[in-house]
Design a protein around this motif. Sequence first.
Motif, short mmCIF file in Angstrom:
data_model
loop_
_atom_site.label_atom_id
_atom_site.label_comp_id
_atom_site.label_asym_id
_atom_site.label_seq_id
_atom_site.Cartn_x
_atom_site.Cartn_y
_atom_site.Cartn_z
N SER A 136 0.83 -1.19 0.00
CA SER A 136 0.00 0.00 0.00
C SER A 136 0.87 1.26 0.00
N ARG A 137 0.53 2.26 -0.79
CA ARG A 137 1.22 3.55 -0.91
C ARG A 137 2.57 3.45 -1.63
N SER A 138 2.88 2.32 -2.24
CA SER A 138 4.18 2.22 -2.91
C SER A 138 4.19 2.98 -4.24
N GLY A 139 3.00 3.35 -4.75
CA GLY A 139 2.95 4.15 -5.98
C GLY A 139 2.38 3.43 -7.19
N LYS A 140 1.59 2.38 -6.97
CA LYS A 140 1.02 1.60 -8.08
C LYS A 140 0.08 2.43 -8.96
N ASP A 169 12.38 10.74 -7.50
CA ASP A 169 12.51 12.20 -7.54
C ASP A 169 12.66 12.80 -6.14
N HIS A 170 12.58 11.96 -5.10
CA HIS A 170 12.82 12.46 -3.74
C HIS A 170 14.30 12.57 -3.41
N ILE A 172 6.01 10.05 -11.88
CA ILE A 172 5.78 11.46 -12.13
C ILE A 172 6.79 12.24 -11.31
N ALA A 183 8.15 15.13 -9.42
CA ALA A 183 7.58 16.31 -8.77
C ALA A 183 8.65 17.31 -8.36
N1 LIG Z 1 7.06 12.57 -5.84
C1 LIG Z 1 6.43 11.46 -6.20
N2 LIG Z 1 5.48 10.96 -5.40
C2 LIG Z 1 4.85 9.82 -5.78
C3 LIG Z 1 5.13 9.17 -7.01
N3 LIG Z 1 4.34 8.07 -7.09
C4 LIG Z 1 3.59 8.05 -5.98
N4 LIG Z 1 3.88 9.11 -5.17
C5 LIG Z 1 3.31 9.44 -3.85
O1 LIG Z 1 2.88 8.23 -3.23
C6 LIG Z 1 1.50 8.28 -2.91
C7 LIG Z 1 0.87 6.92 -3.09
O2 LIG Z 1 0.85 6.57 -4.46
P1 LIG Z 1 -0.27 5.58 -5.05
O3 LIG Z 1 0.05 5.39 -6.49
O4 LIG Z 1 -1.64 6.02 -4.70
O5 LIG Z 1 0.10 4.24 -4.24
P2 LIG Z 1 -0.63 2.81 -4.26
O6 LIG Z 1 -1.29 2.66 -2.94
O7 LIG Z 1 0.51 1.81 -4.41
O8 LIG Z 1 -1.55 2.77 -5.43
C8 LIG Z 1 0.95 9.36 -3.81
O9 LIG Z 1 -0.20 9.96 -3.24
C9 LIG Z 1 2.10 10.34 -3.92
O10 LIG Z 1 2.14 11.18 -2.80
C10 LIG Z 1 6.16 9.74 -7.85
O11 LIG Z 1 6.49 9.24 -8.95
N5 LIG Z 1 6.76 10.89 -7.40
#
Ligand SMILES: Nc1nc2c(ncn2[C@@H]2O[C@H](COP(=O)(O)OP(=O)(O)O)[C@@H](O)[C@H]2O)c(=O)[nH]1
Length: 432
Positions: free
Chosen positions: A37-41, A314-315, A350, A352
Motif C-alpha cells: 500500500s502507498r508504494s505508488g502503483k 525524484d525524492h 511522475i 515532482a
Molecule cells: N514525488 C512522487 N510521489 C509519488 C510518485 N508516485 C507516488 N507518489 C506518492 O505516493 C502516494 C501513493 O501513491 P499511489 O500510487 O496512490 O500508491 P498505491 O497505494 O501503491 O496505489 C501518492 O499519493 C504520492 O504522494 C512519484 O512518482 N513521485
Amino acid sequence: MNLQSLFREAELAALNLVDFTKASFEPRLRLGVTGLSRSGKTVFITALIRALLEGGRLPLFEAMSSGRLSRVTLEPQPDDKIPRFAYEEHVAALSRGEWCQSTSQISEIRLRLEYNGNKSLLLDIVDYPGEWLLDLPLLNQTYREFSDDALAKAKSRLPYASTFLSMLDAPVDELRAKTLSESFTAYLRSCRDDAAALSSLPPGRFLMPGDMAGSPALTFAPLPYDNALMERRFEAYKTHVVYPFFRDHFARLDRQIVLIDAMPALNAGESALNDLSEALSEVLEPLNIGKNSWFSTLFKRRIDKTIIAATKADHVHSSQHARLQKLVARLGSKANKGGAEITTLALASIRATREATITREGISHDCILGVAMGSDKEIAVYPGELPENPLELKGFKGGDDFRFIRFKPPLDIAMHIRLDRVLETLLGDKLR
Ligand SMILES: Nc1nc2c(ncn2[C@@H]2O[C@H](COP(=O)(O)OP(=O)(O)O)[C@@H](O)[C@H]2O)c(=O)[nH]1
Ligand SMILES: [Mg+2]
C-alpha cells in the motif's frame, strides 16, 4: 488442502491453455503491477498509460521513439468480475494538482498497441495489492502452523499485540471468534500504521479486504490451542480467498513489476529497512519460481520478466539514483533464487521535483526543489545521502540521517524518471 492434488494442476493447466488459445488470435500480454500500500502503483499505471496514449520524452522506448508504434487505444475491460482501473479519474486528479485517490482493490485495464503497420498487441494491466501476495505462503500451511507463526510474531511485537494476546484464554464460540479476529486485525493494522513494522502481516485481506470486508472467511485469528471453528474459517480463507486470487489473477500474469517505496523505511531506520526487506522477499517468493520452491509444484512458471523498482526516485538527487537502485537490489537479493529475469532500477512515475546544487559556507549540496504538500512555495530540500554500500545502512537511525517529505504533483505530469526504460524492458521485445 493438498496443493499437489492433480485436480488443481489440471485446472491451472486448462486455464493457461485457454489463455494460450486466445493469444494465438491476437497476441496479448498480462502485466501485473504490485507493491505494498502507498508504494505508488496507481500513479505508476496512470503515468504508464498516459505515456503510451500521448507520448512524451521517452527516448529509450524504441518502438515509440522510432515511430513504429503507430496507435495506442483504450479497450473495454475484458474481465467482468473486477473493476476497471479508473485511468480518467486519476488523470483528472493529477491535473487538478492532487495525487490519485488511494484504492485497496484489484483492478484491470486493457490497451491495444498497433505497431509495424499491421501488427497489434493487447496489453492487460492488472493492479493488485502486494499485501495479497503475502498470503500465498498460507496455502502451504495448516491452521496450527499459521497460528504458531502468527503468535510468535505477535509476542515479538508486544506493544502492539498485548491486547490481542490477553484475550486468548476464553472459550471460542461464534461471537468470540468475531471479537478475536477484530482484535487481531487491530493489532496488524497498528503495526502497519507504524512504519517500523511494514511486513509479514498476513492474512493480507485483514488489512486490504477489497470486497471481502465482513465476510465470515475473514473472521478467524491464531490460537495457542486447536479449535475446530477457527480451523474451518482458516481453511475457508485459503479456499475461497487466497486460492481464487492465485488462480484467476496471479497465475495468469506474463510479466510483473514490483514497486517499492523505500522512503518511509529510510526515515524510520534500520529495523524498518530489515522489515521491508523481509516483506519484499515474501512478495517475491511466488514470482521467483526456483527449482526448490513449493510454488513450482503448483504451476509452471509463466512470468518471464520481473522488474523490482524503487519508486519516487525524484525524492533524491540524481547523483543518488545509483545508490537507491543498489539499495533495492540488496533488499530484493534474498528473494533472488534464480528463475525469471529480474531487473532492478530506480524510477519516478511522475517527477515532482527539480534539482539544484546549493553552496553553503563553501560546501556544495545536491538538493531537490519541489512544492511540499499543503504549501504553494517551492522549497529546497537536502534529504541526506544514501551510503555507497547499502550494507552500511546497518546501525543507521533514520530521522536525522534521512529526511523525505511528500511533494505536490507537478504541473507537467509527463515528467518522469526512467519510465521509458521500464516500458522498453516490459514491452520492447513484444513490439519488434
Ligand atoms: N514525488 C512522487 N510521489 C509519488 C510518485 N508516485 C507516488 N507518489 C506518492 O505516493 C502516494 C501513493 O501513491 P499511489 O500510487 O496512490 O500508491 P498505491 O497505494 O501503491 O496505489 C501518492 O499519493 C504520492 O504522494 C512519484 O512518482 N513521485
Ligand atoms: Mg492504488
